[in-house]
Design a protein around this motif. Structure first.
Motif, PDB file in Angstrom:
ATOM      1  N   ILE A  63       3.557  16.214 -35.934  1.00 35.63           N
ATOM      2  CA  ILE A  63       2.714  16.374 -34.838  1.00 35.63           C
ATOM      3  C   ILE A  63       3.250  15.296 -33.760  1.00 35.63           C
ATOM      4  O   ILE A  63       2.855  15.537 -32.369  1.00 35.63           O
ATOM      5  CB  ILE A  63       1.209  15.929 -35.212  1.00 35.63           C
ATOM      6  N   ALA A  64       3.846  14.107 -34.025  1.00 36.91           N
ATOM      7  CA  ALA A  64       4.350  13.226 -33.278  1.00 36.91           C
ATOM      8  C   ALA A  64       5.088  13.702 -32.142  1.00 36.91           C
ATOM      9  O   ALA A  64       5.590  12.923 -30.988  1.00 36.91           O
ATOM     10  CB  ALA A  64       4.972  12.110 -33.866  1.00 36.91           C
ATOM     11  N   GLN A  65       5.864  14.964 -32.485  1.00 38.91           N
ATOM     12  CA  GLN A  65       6.573  15.695 -31.790  1.00 38.91           C
ATOM     13  C   GLN A  65       5.941  16.737 -30.783  1.00 38.91           C
ATOM     14  O   GLN A  65       6.664  17.523 -30.175  1.00 38.91           O
ATOM     15  CB  GLN A  65       7.885  16.136 -32.255  1.00 38.91           C
ATOM     16  N   ILE A  66       4.597  16.833 -30.897  1.00 43.55           N
ATOM     17  CA  ILE A  66       3.977  17.655 -30.105  1.00 43.55           C
ATOM     18  C   ILE A  66       4.497  17.614 -28.687  1.00 43.55           C
ATOM     19  O   ILE A  66       4.581  16.699 -27.860  1.00 43.55           O
ATOM     20  CB  ILE A  66       2.374  17.331 -30.173  1.00 43.55           C
ATOM     21  N   SER A  67       4.399  19.052 -28.005  1.00 43.45           N
ATOM     22  CA  SER A  67       4.954  19.160 -26.587  1.00 43.45           C
ATOM     23  C   SER A  67       3.669  19.087 -25.743  1.00 43.45           C
ATOM     24  O   SER A  67       2.452  19.343 -26.150  1.00 43.45           O
ATOM     25  CB  SER A  67       5.377  20.609 -26.268  1.00 43.45           C
ATOM     26  N   SER A  68       3.914  18.292 -24.556  1.00 43.94           N
ATOM     27  CA  SER A  68       3.020  17.733 -23.815  1.00 43.94           C
ATOM     28  C   SER A  68       2.869  18.875 -22.574  1.00 43.94           C
ATOM     29  O   SER A  68       2.016  18.795 -21.598  1.00 43.94           O
ATOM     30  CB  SER A  68       3.274  16.405 -23.193  1.00 43.94           C
ATOM     31  N   GLN A  72       3.187   8.865 -33.616  1.00 44.97           N
ATOM     32  CA  GLN A  72       4.366   8.036 -33.840  1.00 44.97           C
ATOM     33  C   GLN A  72       4.207   6.502 -34.056  1.00 44.97           C
ATOM     34  O   GLN A  72       4.526   6.010 -34.958  1.00 44.97           O
ATOM     35  CB  GLN A  72       4.991   8.255 -32.528  1.00 44.97           C
ATOM     36  N   SER A  73       3.255   6.165 -33.265  1.00 41.21           N
ATOM     37  CA  SER A  73       2.742   4.619 -33.564  1.00 41.21           C
ATOM     38  C   SER A  73       2.309   4.310 -34.939  1.00 41.21           C
ATOM     39  O   SER A  73       2.310   3.296 -35.576  1.00 41.21           O
ATOM     40  CB  SER A  73       2.058   3.947 -32.611  1.00 41.21           C
ATOM     41  N   PHE A  74       1.342   5.170 -35.317  1.00 36.64           N
ATOM     42  CA  PHE A  74       0.838   5.278 -36.701  1.00 36.64           C
ATOM     43  C   PHE A  74       1.711   5.019 -37.815  1.00 36.64           C
ATOM     44  O   PHE A  74       1.664   4.381 -38.666  1.00 36.64           O
ATOM     45  CB  PHE A  74      -0.207   6.368 -36.922  1.00 36.64           C
ATOM     46  N   LEU A  75       2.661   6.201 -37.585  1.00 38.24           N
ATOM     47  CA  LEU A  75       3.692   5.954 -38.777  1.00 38.24           C
ATOM     48  C   LEU A  75       4.687   4.756 -38.662  1.00 38.24           C
ATOM     49  O   LEU A  75       4.856   4.413 -39.865  1.00 38.24           O
ATOM     50  CB  LEU A  75       4.621   7.249 -38.552  1.00 38.24           C
ATOM     51  N   SER A  76       4.756   4.381 -37.404  1.00 36.54           N
ATOM     52  CA  SER A  76       5.573   3.066 -37.381  1.00 36.54           C
ATOM     53  C   SER A  76       4.636   1.845 -37.979  1.00 36.54           C
ATOM     54  O   SER A  76       5.395   0.806 -38.823  1.00 36.54           O
ATOM     55  CB  SER A  76       5.958   2.560 -35.781  1.00 36.54           C
ATOM     56  N   GLY A  77       3.494   1.972 -37.708  1.00 39.92           N
ATOM     57  CA  GLY A  77       2.702   0.808 -38.180  1.00 39.92           C
ATOM     58  C   GLY A  77       2.524   0.851 -39.926  1.00 39.92           C
ATOM     59  O   GLY A  77       2.714   0.018 -40.759  1.00 39.92           O
ATOM     60  N   PHE A  78       2.467   2.132 -40.395  1.00 37.86           N
ATOM     61  CA  PHE A  78       2.302   2.366 -41.714  1.00 37.86           C
ATOM     62  C   PHE A  78       3.692   2.003 -42.281  1.00 37.86           C
ATOM     63  O   PHE A  78       3.504   1.448 -43.331  1.00 37.86           O
ATOM     64  CB  PHE A  78       2.090   3.859 -41.907  1.00 37.86           C
ATOM     65  N   VAL A 133      -5.618  20.278 -34.176  1.00 36.07           N
ATOM     66  CA  VAL A 133      -4.806  19.351 -34.529  1.00 36.07           C
ATOM     67  C   VAL A 133      -5.211  17.756 -34.549  1.00 36.07           C
ATOM     68  O   VAL A 133      -5.012  17.087 -35.584  1.00 36.07           O
ATOM     69  CB  VAL A 133      -3.422  19.412 -33.686  1.00 36.07           C
ATOM     70  N   GLN A 134      -6.049  17.441 -33.598  1.00 30.72           N
ATOM     71  CA  GLN A 134      -6.557  16.096 -33.352  1.00 30.72           C
ATOM     72  C   GLN A 134      -7.415  15.914 -34.663  1.00 30.72           C
ATOM     73  O   GLN A 134      -7.324  14.855 -35.280  1.00 30.72           O
ATOM     74  CB  GLN A 134      -7.476  16.177 -32.130  1.00 30.72           C
ATOM     75  N   GLU A 135      -8.418  16.935 -34.898  1.00 33.48           N
ATOM     76  CA  GLU A 135      -9.381  16.658 -36.191  1.00 33.48           C
ATOM     77  C   GLU A 135      -8.529  16.522 -37.455  1.00 33.48           C
ATOM     78  O   GLU A 135      -8.787  15.759 -38.550  1.00 33.48           O
ATOM     79  CB  GLU A 135     -10.333  18.100 -36.197  1.00 33.48           C
ATOM     80  N   TYR A 136      -7.308  17.239 -37.424  1.00 32.29           N
ATOM     81  CA  TYR A 136      -6.305  17.246 -38.852  1.00 32.29           C
ATOM     82  C   TYR A 136      -5.959  15.635 -38.716  1.00 32.29           C
ATOM     83  O   TYR A 136      -5.883  15.208 -40.029  1.00 32.29           O
ATOM     84  CB  TYR A 136      -5.203  18.089 -38.699  1.00 32.29           C
ATOM     85  N   VAL A 137      -5.339  15.419 -37.704  1.00 30.28           N
ATOM     86  CA  VAL A 137      -5.055  13.766 -37.882  1.00 30.28           C
ATOM     87  C   VAL A 137      -6.060  12.989 -38.501  1.00 30.28           C
ATOM     88  O   VAL A 137      -5.583  12.086 -39.197  1.00 30.28           O
ATOM     89  CB  VAL A 137      -4.091  13.560 -36.367  1.00 30.28           C
ATOM     90  N   ARG A 138      -6.973  13.226 -37.840  1.00 32.16           N
ATOM     91  CA  ARG A 138      -8.247  12.139 -37.986  1.00 32.16           C
ATOM     92  C   ARG A 138      -8.408  12.127 -39.658  1.00 32.16           C
ATOM     93  O   ARG A 138      -8.710  11.068 -40.338  1.00 32.16           O
ATOM     94  CB  ARG A 138      -9.542  12.569 -37.331  1.00 32.16           C
ATOM     95  N   MET A 139      -8.683  13.426 -39.987  1.00 35.12           N
ATOM     96  CA  MET A 139      -8.798  13.361 -41.534  1.00 35.12           C
ATOM     97  C   MET A 139      -7.671  13.233 -42.464  1.00 35.12           C
ATOM     98  O   MET A 139      -7.879  12.330 -43.319  1.00 35.12           O
ATOM     99  CB  MET A 139      -9.355  14.851 -41.795  1.00 35.12           C
ATOM    100  N   ALA A 140      -6.610  13.153 -41.904  1.00 33.20           N
ATOM    101  CA  ALA A 140      -5.355  12.918 -42.663  1.00 33.20           C
ATOM    102  C   ALA A 140      -5.251  11.394 -42.663  1.00 33.20           C
ATOM    103  O   ALA A 140      -5.012  10.635 -43.641  1.00 33.20           O
ATOM    104  CB  ALA A 140      -4.090  13.545 -42.073  1.00 33.20           C
ATOM    105  N   VAL A 141      -5.544  10.657 -41.772  1.00 31.89           N
ATOM    106  CA  VAL A 141      -5.445   9.224 -41.684  1.00 31.89           C
ATOM    107  C   VAL A 141      -6.397   8.643 -42.679  1.00 31.89           C
ATOM    108  O   VAL A 141      -6.073   7.466 -43.591  1.00 31.89           O
ATOM    109  CB  VAL A 141      -5.728   8.740 -40.213  1.00 31.89           C
ATOM    110  N   LEU A 142      -7.571   9.224 -42.624  1.00 35.67           N
ATOM    111  CA  LEU A 142      -8.622   8.707 -43.637  1.00 35.67           C
ATOM    112  C   LEU A 142      -8.339   9.026 -45.153  1.00 35.67           C
ATOM    113  O   LEU A 142      -8.393   8.210 -46.049  1.00 35.67           O
ATOM    114  CB  LEU A 142     -10.114   9.488 -43.318  1.00 35.67           C
TER     115      LEU A 142
END
Length: 203
Positions: free
Chosen positions: A146-151, A115-121, A166-175
């Motif tokens: 993914i920002a809405q992922i259930s805890s 969520q914060s990544f999308l805000s900064g972007f 999911v975490q690995e997907y986010v990492r590669m997506a950011v790159l």
């Protein structure tokens, strides 16, 4: 002194959490701070110290950081993140709780990070939908989901595996987003540099 080109280690979740305690910050996760900085960098921003400080102050809802050690943590967080994103060895990591922490906490932190990544972007504002590739747009949509992922997750092996995936997907997506957006900016700068002498001759 420039914030870039100084190799430092990425501050971990606990170190940033301790910094928040010293600054009296309670409602913000270390993952959110790293996410918003990462979002700016992925979009192509390069932050001078004053701009970085303003972003941090707004996120933490404070007037300014009171401790010099806190300022060092923030500077190191920015510098290390940019260095990892800009390297060719895919070493980028997100600031998230340790794997030993409860899965619910880790899932919540990942959601806050995204969520914060999308805000900064989005706050950087240099990349409209028209300037992004279809793959980048789809990736941003995925990060929004993914920002809405259930805890509310049980400590099960299958949930652990899913979260790591999911975490690995986010990492590669950011790159991927960093590569696309920053390459586009570099090409625009080169085009501007080539056109500038021609423009000068017109005056």
């Amino acid at each position: 002194m420039s914030l870039e080109n100084v190799p430092v280690d990425l501050p971990d979740f606990e170190l940033i959490a301790n910094m928040f305690v010293e600054e009296g910050v309670r409602a913000v996760s270390p993952s959110e701070l790293h996410g918003v900085i990462s979002g700016h960098l992925a979009a192509g921003a390069r932050l001078k110290p004053a701009a970085l400080e303003q972003i941090v102050n707004e996120l933490l809802d404070i007037e300014s950081l009171s401790q010099d050690s806190s300022k060092s943590v923030v500077t190191n967080l920015y510098t290390a993140t940019l260095g990892c994103m800009d390297s060719m060895d895919l070493e980028f990591d997100m600031v998230l709780p340790d794997d030993e922490d409860e899965i619910s906490m880790r899932a919540e932190s990942l959601g806050r990070w995204c969520q914060s990544f999308l805000s900064g972007f989005g706050l950087y504002g240099k990349h409209t939908d028209a300037s992004l590739s279809p793959e980048a747009k789809e990736t941003l949509n995925d990060l929004g989901q993914i920002a809405q992922i259930s805890s509310d997750l049980e400590e099960l092996d299958e949930n652990e595996a899913d979260l790591m995936e999911v975490q690995e997907y986010v990492r590669m997506a950011v790159l991927m987003l960093f590569t696309e957006c920053n390459k586009a900016l570099e090409e625009k700068e080169k085009e501007f540099a080539k056109a500038k002498p021609e423009n000068n001759r017109l005056h």
